[in-house]
Design a protein around this motif. Sequence first.
Motif, PDB file in Angstrom:
ATOM      1  N   ASP A  14      16.460 -21.604  26.486  1.00  0.00           N
ATOM      2  CA  ASP A  14      17.946 -21.661  26.105  1.00  0.00           C
ATOM      3  C   ASP A  14      19.035 -21.411  26.858  1.00  0.00           C
ATOM      4  OD1 ASP A  14      18.946 -21.237  23.131  1.00  0.00           O
ATOM      5  OD2 ASP A  14      20.539 -20.380  24.224  1.00  0.00           O
ATOM      6  N   ARG A  39      27.579 -24.415  26.081  1.00  0.00           N
ATOM      7  CA  ARG A  39      27.352 -25.192  25.055  1.00  0.00           C
ATOM      8  C   ARG A  39      25.983 -23.903  24.569  1.00  0.00           C
ATOM      9  NH1 ARG A  39      22.371 -27.995  29.036  1.00  0.00           N
ATOM     10  NH2 ARG A  39      21.481 -28.183  26.869  1.00  0.00           N
ATOM     11  N   THR A  42      26.964 -23.864  20.471  1.00  0.00           N
ATOM     12  CA  THR A  42      26.544 -25.159  19.851  1.00  0.00           C
ATOM     13  C   THR A  42      25.782 -25.150  20.119  1.00  0.00           C
ATOM     14  OG1 THR A  42      27.113 -26.505  21.792  1.00  0.00           O
ATOM     15  CG2 THR A  42      29.368 -26.305  20.829  1.00  0.00           C
ATOM     16  N   GLU A  43      24.609 -25.069  20.480  1.00  0.00           N
ATOM     17  CA  GLU A  43      23.172 -25.110  20.071  1.00  0.00           C
ATOM     18  C   GLU A  43      22.406 -23.940  20.460  1.00  0.00           C
ATOM     19  OE1 GLU A  43      21.698 -27.347  24.234  1.00  0.00           O
ATOM     20  OE2 GLU A  43      23.200 -27.575  24.019  1.00  0.00           O
TER      21      GLU A  43
END
Length: 320
Positions: A14, A39, A42-43
């Motif tokens: 991740d 990121r 957002t993910e």
Amino acid sequence: MAPTDVISWLLDTDPALRWQVERDLLDAPEEQWQATRARVATEGYGADLLSHQDPETGLWAGGAFFPAGFLEDPESRTLPGQPWTATTWSLTMLREWGMDPAPLIARDTAGKLARNAHWEFDASLPYWGGEVDVCINAMTLSNGLWLGAEVGPLVDWFVEHRMDEGGWNCEWENGSTRASFHSTLNALRALDDHERITGGNDATREVRRAGEEYLLQRNLTRRVTTGEIVGPWVDHFLYPPRHIYTALRALDRFRAVGRRDPRMEEAVTMVQDAQQADGTWLQQHVLPGAVWFEVDVGVGQPSPWLTMQALRVLRWWNEG
């Protein structure tokens, strides 16, 4: 896996973990690891955890430290552990994953929590003022600084509640006069954030030094009175650690502030000895309790989070 595959294995994770591998193990250019870090919101884990925030109240699971209604439910008292889904735990995870607070600031999270969050210990206490537990207050101080909340009185609380030994103890309210490894490490981490973000002051720097010395006098591992290992948890590494002290977590804190001391050597040896033949570190303990989703492996499996933390600690130590 072969030892040479460990870094590739860590990079295939991740963004919350990957950016730390890039920065701390690979010395990647800042623009690279910052792009990966961006990121988180957002993910993956970060986006998933953000999705569980109530947009109206700013809360997770309807509560400050416990989910709404948990303490009133008789069946909850029979469950192992505690839930890790409420607001304080969720904010702490997002912050420790390195998420930019901008999405939460845009949602006025600090303001909503000031209006809607009530401590289960005492609902009259303002959320950003903390309550009586050192570890809870440590998370609240760090989270408040991260979100731009007014946490000045909470900073003073840590100065006022340091014990004579130099550390802190969550059991002070129940009459304890002895400091705790767990509480002291969590207090130090919060005061580190205060120092980094605000520059600190003479009083906070004094108690930080005293807290460090409390742990160092004990080699990060042992009771000062008997010389015995302080507890079975000291070398049982786990992720997420929540409030739990381990030698690895203590070393990672000292790495973050750039302080080496020969009294850390036994803790370093504990970390070295836990490395497996394939170059990884195993998950050695998992705290029971409800979670929104799993972020690491089960007991006995190679843990990407622990492997990353151990590798960067040993790299820092050996380079010194």
